[in-house]
Design a protein around this motif. Structure first.
Motif, short mmCIF file in Angstrom:
data_model
loop_
_atom_site.label_atom_id
_atom_site.label_comp_id
_atom_site.label_asym_id
_atom_site.label_seq_id
_atom_site.Cartn_x
_atom_site.Cartn_y
_atom_site.Cartn_z
N PRO A 31 31.44 44.84 33.77
CA PRO A 31 32.31 45.57 34.69
C PRO A 31 32.53 44.83 36.01
O PRO A 31 31.69 44.05 36.46
CB PRO A 31 31.56 46.89 34.92
N VAL A 32 33.67 45.11 36.63
CA VAL A 32 33.99 44.55 37.93
C VAL A 32 33.93 45.67 38.98
O VAL A 32 34.00 46.85 38.65
CB VAL A 32 35.40 43.91 37.96
N ASP A 33 33.78 45.26 40.24
CA ASP A 33 33.97 46.17 41.36
C ASP A 33 35.13 45.63 42.19
O ASP A 33 35.88 44.76 41.71
CB ASP A 33 32.69 46.37 42.17
N GLU A 34 35.27 46.07 43.42
CA GLU A 34 36.42 45.64 44.23
C GLU A 34 36.35 44.17 44.65
O GLU A 34 37.32 43.64 45.21
CB GLU A 34 36.55 46.52 45.48
N SER A 35 35.24 43.49 44.36
CA SER A 35 35.10 42.07 44.71
C SER A 35 35.14 41.15 43.51
O SER A 35 35.19 39.93 43.66
CB SER A 35 33.80 41.83 45.48
N GLY A 36 35.09 41.71 42.31
CA GLY A 36 35.09 40.87 41.11
C GLY A 36 33.97 41.26 40.17
O GLY A 36 33.39 42.35 40.27
N VAL A 37 33.69 40.36 39.23
CA VAL A 37 32.65 40.65 38.24
C VAL A 37 31.33 40.93 38.95
O VAL A 37 30.96 40.25 39.91
CB VAL A 37 32.51 39.48 37.24
N ARG A 38 30.63 41.96 38.52
CA ARG A 38 29.38 42.36 39.18
C ARG A 38 28.27 41.38 38.80
O ARG A 38 27.85 41.32 37.63
CB ARG A 38 29.01 43.78 38.79
N THR A 39 27.80 40.63 39.76
CA THR A 39 26.80 39.60 39.47
C THR A 39 25.44 40.19 39.12
O THR A 39 24.64 39.54 38.44
CB THR A 39 26.66 38.64 40.67
N ASP A 40 25.14 41.43 39.58
CA ASP A 40 23.88 42.05 39.18
C ASP A 40 23.88 42.35 37.68
O ASP A 40 22.88 42.10 36.99
CB ASP A 40 23.62 43.32 40.00
N LEU A 41 25.01 42.85 37.17
CA LEU A 41 25.11 43.11 35.74
C LEU A 41 25.23 41.82 34.94
O LEU A 41 24.76 41.74 33.80
CB LEU A 41 26.30 44.02 35.45
N LEU A 42 25.87 40.83 35.53
CA LEU A 42 25.96 39.52 34.87
C LEU A 42 24.57 38.93 34.65
O LEU A 42 24.28 38.39 33.58
CB LEU A 42 26.82 38.58 35.71
N ALA A 43 23.70 39.06 35.66
CA ALA A 43 22.34 38.53 35.55
C ALA A 43 21.55 39.24 34.45
O ALA A 43 20.68 38.63 33.82
CB ALA A 43 21.62 38.67 36.89
#
Length: 279
Positions: A31-43
């Motif tokens: 998922p993305v938020d207003e800044s782009g792909v969520r790096t916490d979920l990416l990790a």
């Protein structure tokens, strides 16, 4: 090296998903938020490679801020064999604010695969794109892929190179920006004139060639799409580009202003207004 796992933005262009599916690539939506792909979920995803569109996200329209780009670089540097695919399509069409440098330009460890195309800026029929690979991948590309013939003729490539070197490309882009700015203004004015503000709200962005129209309605997107199709109008919603259904993206219609005329826009908005208000 075993199979790699790719992460893609969710929502994102259906073309990206189809390419990975057709090549039997294992990918996961993040998922993305207003800044782009969520790096916490990416990790947490165990992905090896992430495919992002930082210049302008489609369909949500935002540009990825510098802080999120730095977070992505931190992610790619923390794992062995990780890469960022930076899909920089449409990056030339920014109308105000400073142009944010590509992620690849601030990466010091050579972990970004940069992609761009001239289909949006010159002509789709040109079918000319390009890729800048990290050095270690370039050697592998030459070894395993160099026997493929380019589908773009040498004449087209040389002509495009001259077009760039002589400064014609920059001048053409400046003219196109002026055209798109006038199209944006026309769409914003027409939408505000034709649609009641309590049921319809525009979301527009400093880049790209589309806006989002937030519609206050209980009608499902699929039902509204069907009714518009019956009226001879093709439209699309952000919800169609979600791999994981998310109610935050319901009732967000995508309005492309690149080629639409004011007369066609008024006809479309007249039909849309009637369908929503009469529901």
């Amino acid at each position: 090296m075993g199979p790699r796992t790719y992460a893609i933005e969710d929502p994102s262009s259906t073309h990206v998903r189809r390419i990975y599916q057709n090549h039997h690539v294992h990918y996961i939506p993040v998922p993305v938020d207003e800044s782009g792909v969520r790096t916490d979920l990416l990790a947490e995803s165990n992905a090896d490679i992430v495919h992002v569109t930082p210049a302008q996200h489609f369909p949500l329209g935002f540009s990825m801020p510098v802080q999120r780009r730095l977070e992505l670089l931190e992610w790619v540097h923390q794992g062995q064999g990780r890469y960022i695919i930076e899909d920089d399509y449409n990056s030339e069409f920014r109308y105000h604010g400073n142009q944010i440098p590509p992620i690849s330009s601030i990466d010091i460890t050579d972990k970004v695969i940069y992609l761009n195309t001239f289909s949006k800026t010159i002509a789709p029929s040109l079918r000319l794109s390009y890729m800048i690979l990290p050095r270690e991948l370039m050697d592998r590309y030459v070894e395993t892929m160099s026997f493929y013939s380019s589908t773009v003729s040498n004449l087209q490539q040389l002509t495009t190179a001259h077009y760039l070197e002589a400064g014609y490309f920059d001048r053409y882009n400046n003219r196109m920006k002026k055209y798109f700015v006038s199209q944006r203004k026309m769409m914003m004015r027409t939408v505000r004139e034709q649609l009641p503000a309590d049921r319809f709200r525009l979301r527009f962005f400093p880049a790209g060639t589309h806006m989002l129209l937030e519609i206050q309605t209980d009608m499902p997107d699929t039902e509204l799409l069907g009714k518009l199709k019956e009226a001879g109008i093709l439209a699309s919603f952000v919800s169609q580009y979600c791999e994981i259904p998310d109610p935050r993206y319901d009732h967000l219609m995508i309005l492309n202003y690149s080629t639409i005329t004011e007369a066609k826009l008024i006809r479309f908005l007249t039909v849309l207004r009637k369908l929503v208000l009469d529901a």
